[in-house]
Motif scaffolding. Structure first.
Motif, mmCIF file in Angstrom:
data_model
loop_
_atom_site.group_PDB
_atom_site.id
_atom_site.type_symbol
_atom_site.label_atom_id
_atom_site.label_comp_id
_atom_site.label_asym_id
_atom_site.label_seq_id
_atom_site.Cartn_x
_atom_site.Cartn_y
_atom_site.Cartn_z
ATOM 1 N N LEU A 141 -15.665 -6.609 61.166
ATOM 2 C CA LEU A 141 -15.349 -5.454 62.168
ATOM 3 C C LEU A 141 -15.699 -5.720 63.470
ATOM 4 C CD1 LEU A 141 -18.007 -3.449 59.725
ATOM 5 C CD2 LEU A 141 -15.687 -3.640 59.150
ATOM 6 N N ARG A 142 -14.892 -5.584 64.261
ATOM 7 C CA ARG A 142 -14.953 -4.933 65.935
ATOM 8 C C ARG A 142 -14.654 -4.290 66.467
ATOM 9 N NH1 ARG A 142 -11.928 -11.097 64.982
ATOM 10 N NH2 ARG A 142 -13.890 -12.915 64.784
ATOM 11 N N ASN A 143 -15.224 -4.196 67.678
ATOM 12 C CA ASN A 143 -14.244 -3.383 68.661
ATOM 13 C C ASN A 143 -14.756 -2.328 68.720
ATOM 14 O OD1 ASN A 143 -13.866 -5.700 70.057
ATOM 15 N ND2 ASN A 143 -11.709 -5.384 69.824
ATOM 16 N N PHE A 144 -16.223 -1.809 68.224
ATOM 17 C CA PHE A 144 -16.129 -0.425 67.889
ATOM 18 C C PHE A 144 -17.591 0.104 68.165
ATOM 19 C CE2 PHE A 144 -18.008 -2.596 64.293
ATOM 20 C CZ PHE A 144 -19.058 -1.640 63.786
ATOM 21 N N VAL A 145 -17.892 1.920 68.138
ATOM 22 C CA VAL A 145 -18.697 2.101 68.706
ATOM 23 C C VAL A 145 -19.819 3.689 67.826
ATOM 24 C CG1 VAL A 145 -19.104 4.328 70.460
ATOM 25 C CG2 VAL A 145 -17.287 2.419 71.189
ATOM 26 N N LEU A 154 -19.369 -11.029 56.328
ATOM 27 C CA LEU A 154 -19.434 -10.239 56.546
ATOM 28 C C LEU A 154 -19.936 -10.577 58.416
ATOM 29 C CD1 LEU A 154 -19.437 -6.989 57.216
ATOM 30 C CD2 LEU A 154 -22.439 -7.092 56.008
ATOM 31 N N ILE A 155 -18.840 -9.986 59.524
ATOM 32 C CA ILE A 155 -18.599 -10.319 60.678
ATOM 33 C C ILE A 155 -18.963 -9.185 61.292
ATOM 34 C CG2 ILE A 155 -18.097 -11.300 62.408
ATOM 35 C CD1 ILE A 155 -17.207 -13.724 60.136
ATOM 36 N N VAL A 156 -19.631 -8.798 62.059
ATOM 37 C CA VAL A 156 -19.252 -6.930 62.734
ATOM 38 C C VAL A 156 -19.992 -7.916 64.402
ATOM 39 C CG1 VAL A 156 -20.463 -5.406 63.844
ATOM 40 C CG2 VAL A 156 -20.820 -6.010 61.385
ATOM 41 N N THR A 157 -18.820 -7.923 65.356
ATOM 42 C CA THR A 157 -18.968 -8.414 66.479
ATOM 43 C C THR A 157 -18.395 -7.386 67.631
ATOM 44 O OG1 THR A 157 -17.185 -9.440 66.642
ATOM 45 C CG2 THR A 157 -18.331 -10.942 65.680
ATOM 46 N N ASN A 158 -19.125 -7.657 68.751
ATOM 47 C CA ASN A 158 -17.921 -6.571 70.036
ATOM 48 C C ASN A 158 -17.808 -5.049 69.342
ATOM 49 O OD1 ASN A 158 -16.282 -9.461 69.335
ATOM 50 N ND2 ASN A 158 -16.188 -9.200 71.516
ATOM 51 N N SER A 159 -19.672 -4.710 69.173
ATOM 52 C CA SER A 159 -19.886 -3.984 69.174
ATOM 53 C C SER A 159 -20.598 -3.012 69.753
ATOM 54 C CB SER A 159 -19.675 -3.103 67.840
ATOM 55 O OG SER A 159 -18.465 -3.283 66.938
ATOM 56 N N LEU A 160 -20.748 -1.448 70.057
ATOM 57 C CA LEU A 160 -21.777 -0.624 70.904
ATOM 58 C C LEU A 160 -22.477 0.390 70.028
ATOM 59 C CD1 LEU A 160 -21.167 0.231 74.747
ATOM 60 C CD2 LEU A 160 -22.480 1.760 72.944
ATOM 61 N N PRO A 208 -7.875 -9.548 68.530
ATOM 62 C CA PRO A 208 -6.845 -9.087 67.289
ATOM 63 C C PRO A 208 -6.515 -9.920 66.303
ATOM 64 C CG PRO A 208 -5.865 -7.674 68.574
ATOM 65 C CD PRO A 208 -6.491 -9.101 68.980
ATOM 66 N N PRO A 209 -6.545 -10.505 65.044
ATOM 67 C CA PRO A 209 -5.365 -10.781 64.483
ATOM 68 C C PRO A 209 -4.050 -10.631 64.952
ATOM 69 C CG PRO A 209 -6.886 -10.244 63.064
ATOM 70 C CD PRO A 209 -7.291 -9.078 64.238
ATOM 71 N N ASP A 210 -3.669 -12.189 65.524
ATOM 72 C CA ASP A 210 -1.866 -11.983 66.142
ATOM 73 C C ASP A 210 -1.368 -12.383 64.763
ATOM 74 O OD1 ASP A 210 0.182 -12.494 67.438
ATOM 75 O OD2 ASP A 210 0.224 -14.542 67.560
ATOM 76 N N ASP A 211 -1.649 -11.158 63.709
ATOM 77 C CA ASP A 211 0.103 -10.844 62.584
ATOM 78 C C ASP A 211 0.684 -10.600 62.788
ATOM 79 O OD1 ASP A 211 -1.909 -8.679 62.490
ATOM 80 O OD2 ASP A 211 -2.876 -9.358 60.951
ATOM 81 N N GLY A 212 0.804 -9.439 63.706
ATOM 82 C CA GLY A 212 2.268 -8.276 63.882
ATOM 83 C C GLY A 212 1.061 -6.826 63.598
ATOM 84 N N PHE A 213 0.596 -6.779 62.727
ATOM 85 C CA PHE A 213 -0.045 -5.492 62.278
ATOM 86 C C PHE A 213 -0.700 -4.485 63.836
ATOM 87 C CE2 PHE A 213 -3.424 -2.418 60.528
ATOM 88 C CZ PHE A 213 -2.482 -1.903 60.395
ATOM 89 N N PHE A 214 -1.847 -5.761 64.407
ATOM 90 C CA PHE A 214 -3.288 -5.377 64.976
ATOM 91 C C PHE A 214 -2.618 -5.489 66.876
ATOM 92 C CE2 PHE A 214 -5.968 -6.458 61.055
ATOM 93 C CZ PHE A 214 -6.384 -5.171 60.919
#
Length: 153
Positions: A16-20, A45-51, A122-128
């Motif tokens: 989980l990343r980039n959320f407020v 379980l990873i939570v990063t880059n969030s506020l 984001p992952p470089d998978d064409g979705f994000f």
């Protein structure tokens, strides 16, 4: 009844990343159940880059541990580990997020969520799609307009 921003339980795993998370009456993020703690300790379980801001009864209870955790685990310590780029007690400076008729989740142009040093790619998978902000909505385009409603029932 719960007013937890994000409740991770039942062995939650994932990234989980980039959320407020702001304005909840209970902690902004709670880890519950030993199986979830195990996922966190195994880095499944990873939570990063969030506020996290203004959560809990005092406005400073951003992280909690659920009543079903029997092992020694400190959610705040886990969330604030060096390198995770999570921040707490920093106002995200959103325009009008608590307006019950027409909320505006876009950040002000001076908002800390626009600091690209805290934004995860984001992952470089064409979705994000890559973004330059933390949260669901950028400063110029609110994609929720016309797609969601906040009208009272």
């Amino acid at each position: 009844e719960s007013d937890i921003g994000a409740l991770l339980r039942e062995g939650t795993a994932g990234t989980l990343r980039n959320f407020v998370v702001t304005g909840f009456g209970d902690p902004g993020l709670t880890v519950d159940m030993d199986a979830t703690v195990e996922q966190a300790e195994l880095e499944e379980l990873i939570v990063t880059n969030s506020l996290f801001y203004n959560n809990g009864p005092t406005g400073e209870e951003n992280f909690g541990v659920g009543s079903n955790v029997t092992v020694n685990f400190d959610t705040e310590e886990w969330m604030m580990e060096e390198g995770k780029m999570n921040r707490q007690n920093v106002d995200p400076e959103l325009r009008d997020p608590f307006n019950t008729v027409a909320p505006d989740w876009r950040p002000h142009l001076e908002s800390p969520v626009l600091n690209v040093n805290y934004v995860a790619s984001p992952p470089d998978d064409g979705f994000f799609e890559p973004v330059f902000f933390i949260g669901a909505v950028g400063p110029w385009h609110d994609w929720t307009v016309g797609w969601t409603t906040s009208a009272p029932n």
